[in-house]
Design a protein around this motif. Structure first.
Motif, PDB file in Angstrom:
ATOM      1  N   ASN A 103      -2.790  -4.450  -3.085  1.00  0.00           N
ATOM      2  CA  ASN A 103      -2.227  -3.662  -4.176  1.00  0.00           C
ATOM      3  C   ASN A 103      -1.475  -2.458  -3.596  1.00  0.00           C
ATOM      4  O   ASN A 103      -1.498  -2.220  -2.385  1.00  0.00           O
ATOM      5  N   GLY A 104      -0.814  -1.706  -4.452  1.00  0.00           N
ATOM      6  CA  GLY A 104      -0.007  -0.585  -3.991  1.00  0.00           C
ATOM      7  C   GLY A 104      -0.786   0.446  -3.202  1.00  0.00           C
ATOM      8  O   GLY A 104      -0.305   0.958  -2.184  1.00  0.00           O
ATOM      9  N   GLN A 105      -2.002   0.767  -3.638  1.00  0.00           N
ATOM     10  CA  GLN A 105      -2.809   1.745  -2.910  1.00  0.00           C
ATOM     11  C   GLN A 105      -3.196   1.228  -1.535  1.00  0.00           C
ATOM     12  O   GLN A 105      -3.169   1.965  -0.557  1.00  0.00           O
ATOM     13  N   GLU A 106      -3.536  -0.039  -1.454  1.00  0.00           N
ATOM     14  CA  GLU A 106      -3.888  -0.618  -0.152  1.00  0.00           C
ATOM     15  C   GLU A 106      -2.697  -0.594   0.801  1.00  0.00           C
ATOM     16  O   GLU A 106      -2.861  -0.312   1.994  1.00  0.00           O
ATOM     17  N   ILE A 107      -1.504  -0.851   0.284  1.00  0.00           N
ATOM     18  CA  ILE A 107      -0.292  -0.760   1.123  1.00  0.00           C
ATOM     19  C   ILE A 107      -0.154   0.659   1.650  1.00  0.00           C
ATOM     20  O   ILE A 107       0.091   0.886   2.840  1.00  0.00           O
ATOM     21  N   GLU A 108      -0.318   1.644   0.777  1.00  0.00           N
ATOM     22  CA  GLU A 108      -0.196   3.045   1.196  1.00  0.00           C
ATOM     23  C   GLU A 108      -1.255   3.414   2.229  1.00  0.00           C
ATOM     24  O   GLU A 108      -0.971   4.153   3.172  1.00  0.00           O
ATOM     25  N   ASP A 109      -2.460   2.880   2.079  1.00  0.00           N
ATOM     26  CA  ASP A 109      -3.519   3.141   3.059  1.00  0.00           C
ATOM     27  C   ASP A 109      -3.153   2.553   4.422  1.00  0.00           C
ATOM     28  O   ASP A 109      -3.320   3.202   5.459  1.00  0.00           O
ATOM     29  N   VAL A 110      -2.625   1.333   4.429  1.00  0.00           N
ATOM     30  CA  VAL A 110      -2.217   0.695   5.690  1.00  0.00           C
ATOM     31  C   VAL A 110      -1.077   1.481   6.332  1.00  0.00           C
ATOM     32  O   VAL A 110      -1.082   1.725   7.543  1.00  0.00           O
ATOM     33  N   VAL A 111      -0.113   1.903   5.533  1.00  0.00           N
ATOM     34  CA  VAL A 111       0.997   2.704   6.073  1.00  0.00           C
ATOM     35  C   VAL A 111       0.461   3.993   6.687  1.00  0.00           C
ATOM     36  O   VAL A 111       0.859   4.367   7.795  1.00  0.00           O
ATOM     37  N   ALA A 112      -0.468   4.662   6.007  1.00  0.00           N
ATOM     38  CA  ALA A 112      -1.050   5.903   6.557  1.00  0.00           C
ATOM     39  C   ALA A 112      -1.724   5.637   7.895  1.00  0.00           C
ATOM     40  O   ALA A 112      -1.574   6.429   8.844  1.00  0.00           O
ATOM     41  N   PHE A 113      -2.458   4.533   7.993  1.00  0.00           N
ATOM     42  CA  PHE A 113      -3.106   4.205   9.260  1.00  0.00           C
ATOM     43  C   PHE A 113      -2.072   3.952  10.352  1.00  0.00           C
ATOM     44  O   PHE A 113      -2.187   4.479  11.465  1.00  0.00           O
ATOM     45  N   LEU A 114      -1.051   3.155  10.060  1.00  0.00           N
ATOM     46  CA  LEU A 114      -0.038   2.846  11.077  1.00  0.00           C
ATOM     47  C   LEU A 114       0.723   4.094  11.507  1.00  0.00           C
ATOM     48  O   LEU A 114       1.014   4.263  12.694  1.00  0.00           O
ATOM     49  N   VAL A 115       1.002   4.984  10.571  1.00  0.00           N
ATOM     50  CA  VAL A 115       1.660   6.253  10.921  1.00  0.00           C
ATOM     51  C   VAL A 115       0.744   7.081  11.813  1.00  0.00           C
ATOM     52  O   VAL A 115       1.203   7.739  12.747  1.00  0.00           O
TER      53      VAL A 115
END
Length: 123
Positions: A103-115
């Motif tokens: 979902n959108g929140q999970e995508i944002e969480d993954v992006v935060a981790f990769l950043v």
């Protein structure tokens, strides 16, 4: 827009810890089937795709978001699934039809981790 998605997919900022959990999960993100990364506790990491610290270091948060949403926009031959696309997909089990992988929140969480990997690499 271009090679990036600038708008967040959720109203809550991404959480690095939740993102790490999603990436390492063999039930949720499944990222380690193809990628390897900074997960010393995880055995049998993939070697079909770039190592996560290497690939994330080259991309901004909006670029990472766009690639997670639908990597086929950048490489039509990719084996990476579209994590935030629900239509025009192949070989989807009927019970998952019309749903996104994350979902959108999970995508944002993954992006935060990769950043966060970018930050660790620059130290």
């Amino acid at each position: 827009m271009g090679d990036s998605i600038y708008e967040s997919l959720s109203s809550t900022p991404g959480d690095v810890s939740r993102g790490r959990t999603i990436v390492a999960s063999r039930q949720t993100g499944l990222c380690l089937l193809c990628h390897s990364g900074p997960f010393p506790e995880e055995r049998f990491q993939g070697n079909l795709a770039p190592e996560l610290t290497v690939s994330s270091a080259q991309l901004s948060a909006p670029q990472l978001r766009a690639r997670i949403v639908d990597a086929s926009r950048f490489n039509p031959n990719t084996i990476m699934p579209a994590y935030y696309k629900s239509g025009n997909l192949n070989r989807v089990a009927p019970k998952f039809a019309g749903q996104t992988i994350l979902n959108g929140q999970e995508i944002e969480d993954v992006v935060a981790f990769l950043v966060s990997l970018n930050s660790q690499n620059s130290r």
